[in-house]
Design a protein around this motif. Structure first.
Motif, PDB file in Angstrom:
ATOM      1  N   ILE A 102       0.853  -1.191   0.000  1.00  0.00           N
ATOM      2  CA  ILE A 102       0.000   0.000   0.000  1.00  0.00           C
ATOM      3  C   ILE A 102       0.888   1.241   0.000  1.00  0.00           C
ATOM      4  O   ILE A 102       1.812   1.353   0.819  1.00  0.00           O
ATOM      5  CB  ILE A 102      -0.935   0.029   1.227  1.00  0.00           C
ATOM      6  N   ILE A 103       0.607   2.160  -0.914  1.00  0.00           N
ATOM      7  CA  ILE A 103       1.305   3.441  -0.950  1.00  0.00           C
ATOM      8  C   ILE A 103       0.447   4.467  -0.223  1.00  0.00           C
ATOM      9  O   ILE A 103      -0.643   4.823  -0.672  1.00  0.00           O
ATOM     10  CB  ILE A 103       1.571   3.882  -2.401  1.00  0.00           C
ATOM     11  N   GLU A 104       0.926   4.917   0.915  1.00  0.00           N
ATOM     12  CA  GLU A 104       0.093   5.736   1.795  1.00  0.00           C
ATOM     13  C   GLU A 104      -0.091   7.165   1.285  1.00  0.00           C
ATOM     14  O   GLU A 104      -1.120   7.787   1.546  1.00  0.00           O
ATOM     15  CB  GLU A 104       0.710   5.743   3.201  1.00  0.00           C
ATOM     16  N   ASN A 105       0.885   7.685   0.570  1.00  0.00           N
ATOM     17  CA  ASN A 105       0.790   9.078   0.097  1.00  0.00           C
ATOM     18  C   ASN A 105       0.432   9.140  -1.385  1.00  0.00           C
ATOM     19  O   ASN A 105       0.787  10.090  -2.083  1.00  0.00           O
ATOM     20  CB  ASN A 105       2.091   9.828   0.362  1.00  0.00           C
ATOM     21  N   TYR A 159       5.825  -1.870  -0.296  1.00  0.00           N
ATOM     22  CA  TYR A 159       5.733  -2.317  -1.682  1.00  0.00           C
ATOM     23  C   TYR A 159       6.672  -3.494  -1.943  1.00  0.00           C
ATOM     24  O   TYR A 159       7.728  -3.622  -1.340  1.00  0.00           O
ATOM     25  CB  TYR A 159       6.078  -1.185  -2.653  1.00  0.00           C
ATOM     26  N   ALA A 160       6.229  -4.374  -2.805  1.00  0.00           N
ATOM     27  CA  ALA A 160       7.083  -5.271  -3.566  1.00  0.00           C
ATOM     28  C   ALA A 160       6.697  -4.998  -5.010  1.00  0.00           C
ATOM     29  O   ALA A 160       5.513  -5.051  -5.357  1.00  0.00           O
ATOM     30  CB  ALA A 160       6.835  -6.723  -3.196  1.00  0.00           C
ATOM     31  N   ARG A 176      11.729  -3.754  -3.079  1.00  0.00           N
ATOM     32  CA  ARG A 176      10.961  -4.205  -1.920  1.00  0.00           C
ATOM     33  C   ARG A 176      11.117  -3.246  -0.735  1.00  0.00           C
ATOM     34  O   ARG A 176      12.198  -2.735  -0.448  1.00  0.00           O
ATOM     35  CB  ARG A 176      11.472  -5.599  -1.511  1.00  0.00           C
ATOM     36  N   LYS A 177       9.990  -3.010  -0.086  1.00  0.00           N
ATOM     37  CA  LYS A 177       9.973  -2.361   1.222  1.00  0.00           C
ATOM     38  C   LYS A 177       8.724  -2.831   1.958  1.00  0.00           C
ATOM     39  O   LYS A 177       7.604  -2.529   1.559  1.00  0.00           O
ATOM     40  CB  LYS A 177       9.954  -0.837   1.110  1.00  0.00           C
ATOM     41  N   GLY A 178       8.905  -3.594   2.996  1.00  0.00           N
ATOM     42  CA  GLY A 178       7.789  -4.004   3.840  1.00  0.00           C
ATOM     43  C   GLY A 178       6.979  -5.168   3.315  1.00  0.00           C
ATOM     44  O   GLY A 178       6.213  -5.765   4.064  1.00  0.00           O
ATOM     45  N   THR A 613       0.324  -8.689   4.501  1.00  0.00           N
ATOM     46  CA  THR A 613       1.530  -7.872   4.409  1.00  0.00           C
ATOM     47  C   THR A 613       1.230  -6.384   4.299  1.00  0.00           C
ATOM     48  O   THR A 613       2.125  -5.588   4.037  1.00  0.00           O
ATOM     49  CB  THR A 613       2.372  -8.304   3.192  1.00  0.00           C
ATOM     50  N   VAL A 614      -0.048  -6.015   4.470  1.00  0.00           N
ATOM     51  CA  VAL A 614      -0.422  -4.601   4.524  1.00  0.00           C
ATOM     52  C   VAL A 614      -1.284  -4.386   5.754  1.00  0.00           C
ATOM     53  O   VAL A 614      -1.794  -5.324   6.345  1.00  0.00           O
ATOM     54  CB  VAL A 614      -1.195  -4.167   3.257  1.00  0.00           C
ATOM     55  N   GLU A 615      -1.432  -3.121   6.156  1.00  0.00           N
ATOM     56  CA  GLU A 615      -2.284  -2.816   7.312  1.00  0.00           C
ATOM     57  C   GLU A 615      -3.752  -3.013   6.953  1.00  0.00           C
ATOM     58  O   GLU A 615      -4.161  -2.753   5.829  1.00  0.00           O
ATOM     59  CB  GLU A 615      -2.054  -1.378   7.750  1.00  0.00           C
TER      60      GLU A 615
END
Length: 615
Positions: A102-105, A159-160, A176-178, A613-615
């Motif tokens: 998920i891209i929060e911004n 993201y992946a 990858r991040k998170g 893997t996401v909130e």
């Protein structure tokens, strides 16, 4: 919570990608898509529904390409529609991206891109990423790799990613991040496989590179992998060899993965127990336990962080550790823990439990705890997972691959590890005397064969389950260490049959739930604890006085509670502290049979995905 698979090499990509998606479908099954690149053509095909629905829309002529990415989606931003399915094109259709996370911004970036003239075809955050990459590439006249780096420096979230461009047709960029992402090394490193986990690519390679957060890899046909951070700094990487039996990712003779995994438990529990138990004596050990022992002896308390089914195993761990080692334990929902500014001290041990080792909330709780100086300890099922790499210590559960979304064998393996941890701590802290420790370990050695015996009651459980297909709600009651098992049984029924169910400590029944009991609300009572037996019987009498139907889980040879119950599920008698492993078996089977007879998809329940893997 989506599945990514990619390939670049000399083989035809399409069969690899489609089969990979089938094996990743447990990670998301709202929609699926594929992007194939060849001859300066980047073609994207997408479809709502399962992978089988996608196969129908991909023409046979698109089976020739040797470079492609594919995706199976669990919807976050935007409904499950074809437009919202991945892969996503950039505005010019020069670039395609698949994304897990998920891209929060994304809204802030989207507004900026809209002002620059970009148009969007979907409601997703992912389409923002691919257009941001295109924007950076055009503005700076830079390579795809540098454009990806510049874009990722601006995004917040998880993201992946796998990125293709018809302008650079010999490359795939992954980052990858998170969210997890693995790169598989093929023949002589001249081909590469990309996936969210090892399952879809293990048929082709067992040599993997697991990217760390903020890392970007360039995969170019016939060249060595390059890994850098998002600012271009070269990073070292390790190649991990994994051993994964392909039989673990097929259903075999079973109708569903969930049933297969329930029946695998005599082996998976044995693998877990005997991997941490000495053959020569009754000594329990974990990797790095000698150093961990020092930390455990100094710990003021243990904080367990987990989500879902793993949180239930954590509650059982609380009972076990406080009873056997007399160390204070707090069990926290990781999703709440990470946001409430918790007090974590350097002499605390934070124990994280996760089947995948990638659960976003649990990872965030761990990272916060490490920042506070606490010792971190993971119990997880996946070697090389983010949690295993980031924790100070890790105990693996050895449950093998779990495909069914509703966890079964991973849960009992977690409980087995926590049981052994509690015994080891009790001995180390001189709380548990040798005779008690040996008695528990001796019984633990026999648990796998008792699980096998419990599984033989499957047909009887199926017959009982048939009586509850039309109920709207269920109450589960347990006392002491069986209270978390009541929660777990209720969760399984909710997850796969969509029947509302609520787990409650039996002593709390009179503080509210008793108001709901009548002939239309059945109650499942876990009545295997000797210490609370008379109280459990009293609870059953209160249910019967209100014309409630009772399903009782009792020890073999039980007479009093069994006589009061309308339906009886039996388990072999063991020490109370070991009962949760055995009681879980009939509760999982009970939920499974109800769901199957109601026509539910037990392996892929609606709105759920395996790895959160996401909130």
């Amino acid at each position: 919570m989506c599945g990514i698979v990619g390939y670049i090499g000399n083989r035809k990509a399409y069969p690899i990608l489609i089969e990979g998606l089938r094996r990743l479908e447990y990670r998301g099954y709202d929609s699926a898509g594929i992007a194939l690149l060849a001859d300066n053509e980047l073609e994207v095909y997408k479809q709502v529904g399962k992978v089988a629905d996608l196969e129908v829309v991909v023409p046979d002529t698109e089976h020739r390409q040797t470079l492609g990415v594919a995706h199976t989606r669990w919807a976050t931003h935007g409904e499950a529609t074809t437009d919202n399915a991945h892969p996503h094109y950039s505005f010019s259709k020069d670039i395609a991206v698949v994304h897990n996370g998920i891209i929060e911004n994304y809204m802030m970036i989207k507004r900026r891109l809209l002002d620059a003239g970009y148009k969007f075809r979907s409601e997703t955050d992912t389409e923002v990423i691919v257009n941001l990459i295109e924007s950076e590439r055009k503005q700076g006249k830079v390579s795809l790799e540098l454009a990806v780096n510049k874009a990722l420096q601006q995004v917040h979230g998880a993201y992946a990613l796998a990125v293709l461009s018809k302008s650079e047709p010999e490359k795939m960029i992954v980052a990858r991040k998170g969210s997890p992402l693995a790169i598989g090394l093929g023949v002589e490193n001249k081909e590469f496989f990309v996936a969210s986990d090892a399952i879809p690519i293990v048929e082709y390679t067992q040599d993997l590179i697991y990217l760390n957060d903020n890392e970007v890899a360039v995969l170019e046909r016939g060249k060595k992998v390059e890994v850098k951070d998002i600012y271009g700094k070269v990073k070292n990487y390790k190649i991990k060899h994994i051993d994964l039996d392909m039989n673990m990712v097929t259903k075999g003779e079973y109708e569903h993965f969930m049933l297969k995994e329930i029946f695998e438990q005599p082996n998976t529990i044995a693998n877990t127990i005997f991997s941490h138990l000495s053959d020569n004596d009754d000594r329990i050990y974990f990797e790095g336990l000698e150093e961990l022992k020092k930390q455990l002896s100094k710990a003021r308390r243990i904080i367990i962080v987990a989500c879902g089914t793993s949180w239930h195993s954590g509650l059982i761990g609380e009972y076990l550790i406080e009873e056997l080692a007399r160390v204070p334990v707090e069990v926290e929902y990781a999703s709440e823990f990470r946001y409430r500014n918790p007090i974590v001290r350097e002499d605390d041990i934070v124990l994280a439990i996760s089947q995948s080792g990638e659960t976003a909330d649990t990872l965030a709780a761990l990272r916060y705890s490490k920042e506070q100086g606490a010792t971190t300890f993971a119990v997880c099922n996946v070697y090389g997972s983010s949690m295993a790499r980031e924790c100070d210590f890790t105990a693996y559960t050895y449950a093998g691959v779990e495909i069914g979304v509703a966890s079964t064998k991973a849960f009992t393996a977690q409980v087995a590890v926590l049981t052994m941890l509690a015994i080891a701590m009790g001995v180390e802290n001189n709380i548990l005397d040798d005779n008690r420790a040996v008695a528990l370990i001796t019984e633990l050695r026999h648990i796998p064969e008792l699980v096998e015996k419990t599984l033989q009651t499957d047909k009887a459980i199926e017959k009982i389950a048939k009586e509850f297909l039309d109920v709207n709600s269920f109450l589960y009651l347990g006392r002491g260490i069986n209270f978390p098992i009541a929660l777990e049984g209720a969760l399984k029924l909710k997850e796969i049959s969509y029947i509302h169910a609520e787990g409650y400590p039996a002593a709390e029944m009179k503080h509210g739930p008793i108001a709901m009991i009548d002939e239309s609300l059945p109650t499942l009572i876990v009545g295997t604890n000797e210490a609370f037996y008379e109280k459990i019987v009293s609870n059953a009498q209160e249910v019967k006085a209100r014309k409630g139907t009772i399903v009782a889980v009792v020890n073999e040879g039980d007479t009093e509670l069994a006589a009061m119950a309308d339906y009886v599920l039996t388990v072999p008698k063991v020490d109370e502290l070991l009962q949760p492993i055995l009681v879980a078996i009939p509760l999982h089977l009970f939920s499974y049979h109800i769901a199957v007879m109601k026509g539910c998809n037990v392996d892929q329940p609606r709105n759920l995905a395996k790895s959160v893997t996401v909130e």
